[in-house]
Design a protein around this motif. Structure first.
Motif, PDB file in Angstrom:
ATOM      1  N   ASP A  67      -0.793  -6.152   1.957  1.00  0.00           N
ATOM      2  CA  ASP A  67      -1.809  -5.099   2.094  1.00  0.00           C
ATOM      3  C   ASP A  67      -1.211  -3.803   2.636  1.00  0.00           C
ATOM      4  N   THR A  68      -0.360  -3.899   3.655  1.00  0.00           N
ATOM      5  CA  THR A  68       0.208  -2.678   4.224  1.00  0.00           C
ATOM      6  C   THR A  68       1.172  -2.000   3.250  1.00  0.00           C
ATOM      7  N   SER A 126      -0.931  -0.308   0.752  1.00  0.00           N
ATOM      8  CA  SER A 126      -1.554   0.875   1.339  1.00  0.00           C
ATOM      9  C   SER A 126      -0.623   2.076   1.261  1.00  0.00           C
ATOM     10  N   TRP A 127       0.678   1.876   1.570  1.00  0.00           N
ATOM     11  CA  TRP A 127       1.615   2.991   1.531  1.00  0.00           C
ATOM     12  C   TRP A 127       2.001   3.357   0.112  1.00  0.00           C
ATOM     13  N   THR A 148      -0.100   3.274  -2.345  1.00  0.00           N
ATOM     14  CA  THR A 148      -1.246   4.070  -2.781  1.00  0.00           C
ATOM     15  C   THR A 148      -1.210   5.460  -2.170  1.00  0.00           C
ATOM     16  N   ARG A 149      -0.820   5.570  -0.910  1.00  0.00           N
ATOM     17  CA  ARG A 149      -0.715   6.878  -0.274  1.00  0.00           C
ATOM     18  C   ARG A 149       0.311   7.759  -0.985  1.00  0.00           C
ATOM     19  N   ASP A 154      -4.455   6.268  12.281  1.00  0.00           N
ATOM     20  CA  ASP A 154      -4.615   5.604  10.985  1.00  0.00           C
ATOM     21  C   ASP A 154      -4.053   4.191  10.996  1.00  0.00           C
ATOM     22  N   TYR A 163      -1.106   3.244  12.332  1.00  0.00           N
ATOM     23  CA  TYR A 163       0.357   3.198  12.290  1.00  0.00           C
ATOM     24  C   TYR A 163       0.935   4.120  13.357  1.00  0.00           C
TER      25      TYR A 163
END
Length: 455
Positions: free
Chosen positions: A139-140, A143-144, A146-147, A424, A426
């Protein structure tokens, strides 16, 4: 630096000096502090020639390396590194917390308390289910990824789908039809796995930072095989001293070392299987995004890195994933991103028996800040004089703690604090990246680990 157009659509990244000039001229505004993202006020995607970038991902158990790079116009196999990110996972903390929670619940059920009906009809798991500590890594990383697609025009994603081919490791022989088992890449999977299994240290003396050979516990000249459970890594002196003797004979006077070696070679390949499971889940998640996803193995990455002389790091491994000729540029710094979480849903603290002992405040924000915000505090006088930048831990008293790259600074009054970026989940640290290995020379065939004895 990442650049967006007037409609917040990604453009090609630019050099930090150019970003400073755009901000000074008023042509751009800051969108995000870390990673630094600016938005142009006078340009759109239609007005620009967007070449695009590619992203390399090197998934790992504790850390994942992410590299943003640009390929050459003439050859797409020539890469120029633009940005490096090291993502630190908190899978071990999740595992430990779930273990504690399960222990407390099990203890409460076994005590003489009120009857609780069993709830075993809701324990089914869907196909592809991962334990929370492994799901967190996927997931993490997603997430990055996608960012980055929001901040840069990503054209292709390169990802390691497997770290080691467990079938090849168990078989101990080349598989027909598998390309990376032929020619210059032959044996890279086995070598990379053995380095990981033995911690890049000699199995016999524990020496680190020295050239390591492959050694057969049961020599081939005496009937030994090339199976993975018969191979270890050994430094050159130990490899030459052992020669064609059995490991039991070589370590006769060191029974503890012999027991450790024999115990470690018999451990199953569950670690490799767990890493491969996470990488396959990540690959499936990346395919859903619709971006072209190119896959490679860890052995290929190691071979690429040995040819370019790059140092061993997570971000440089990500830069070397997949088909590659050469690297013409290297990121000078790497952004270390640590997954810190967004707090807790629990409103109590439990005692050693698992029962609540106090209530936590429901208000997370004090004086306009909440724990995890990225702030800069400029203290004009006192024992804490100076500028402190980092993540803040708020207190209702107005005296905050700030975790900087140099350590923890306590008791900073909120009037000295200015917000840089909202929390956020992090924490961020920027550190220099080591580009080349300390003792780089033309590497031997096999990617940095010597072929060793064939006895």
């Amino acid at each position: 630096m990442f650049v967006l157009d007037v409609h917040s659509r990604p453009l090609d990244p630019c050099h930090p000096a150019r970003a400073r000039r755009l901000l000074a001229a008023g042509r751009a505004v800051v969108v995000r502090h870390t990673p630094f993202v600016i938005r142009l006020r006078d340009r759109t995607v239609a007005d620009s020639v967007v070449q695009g970038v590619q992203v390399g991902i090197d998934p790992g158990s504790r850390h994942t390396g992410i590299a943003v790079f640009r390929t050459g116009h003439a050859s797409h196999a020539n890469r120029t590194g633009l940005y490096g990110i090291q993502l630190d996972h908190r899978g071990r903390q999740i595992r430990d917390k779930l273990t504690v929670r399960a222990t407390l619940r099990r203890g409460r059920r076994s005590r003489n308390l009120r009857y609780r009906a069993p709830r075993f009809n809701n324990r089914t798991k869907p196909q592809g289910w991962l334990v929370p500590s492994l799901r967190h890594r996927v997931d993490t990383t997603m997430s990055w990824a996608t960012r980055l697609t929001r901040w840069a025009p990503v054209r292709t994603v390169h990802v390691e789908r497997v770290a080691f081919d467990t079938h090849v490791l168990s078989a101990g022989r080349p598989l027909e039809g598998v390309e990376y088992q032929q020619g210059t890449l032959a044996g890279c999977e086995v070598r990379e796995y053995l380095l990981a299994r033995w911690g890049r240290a000699c199995a016999y003396c524990g020496a680190r930072g020295v050239p390591l050979n492959l050694d057969h516990l049961h020599p081939r000249s005496r009937g030994g095989s090339d199976r993975i459970d018969n191979l270890v890594v050994a430094c050159i002196p130990c490899n030459q001293a052992k020669a064609a003797t059995l490991a039991e004979e070589f370590l006769t006077d060191r029974p503890k070392v012999l027991a450790k070696v024999l115990r470690q070679v018999k451990t199953p390949l569950r670690d490799a299987a767990a890493v491969n499971t996470t990488r396959w889940a990540l690959w499936r998640a990346l395919k859903i995004t619709g971006l072209p996803v190119a896959v490679a193995s860890g052995g290929r990455t190691k071979w690429n890195r040995s040819r370019t002389g790059a140092a061993k790091s997570h971000t440089l491994d990500a830069l070397h994933v997949g088909h590659l000729n050469t690297v013409t540029g290297w990121p000078s710094v790497v952004l270390v991103v640590a997954a810190t979480g967004r707090g807790t849903y629990s409103r109590t603290r439990s005692d050693r028996y698992g029962f609540p002992r106090l209530a936590l405040p429901r208000t997370k924000r004090h004086h306009g800040y909440q724990t995890g915000d990225l702030v800069r505090a400029v203290v004009p006088a006192g024992t804490k004089t100076g500028t402190h930048t980092g993540r803040v831990a708020v207190r209702s008293t107005g005296r905050f703690n700030i975790r900087t790259r140099h350590g923890l600074v306590q008791g900073i009054h909120h009037r000295h604090v200015r917000l840089l970026q909202r929390a956020d989940g992090y924490g961020y640290i920027i550190r220099p990246e080591a580009r080349h290995s300390a003792a780089f020379s033309p590497p031997p065939e096999g990617g940095g680990i010597h072929a060793g004895s064939n006895r």
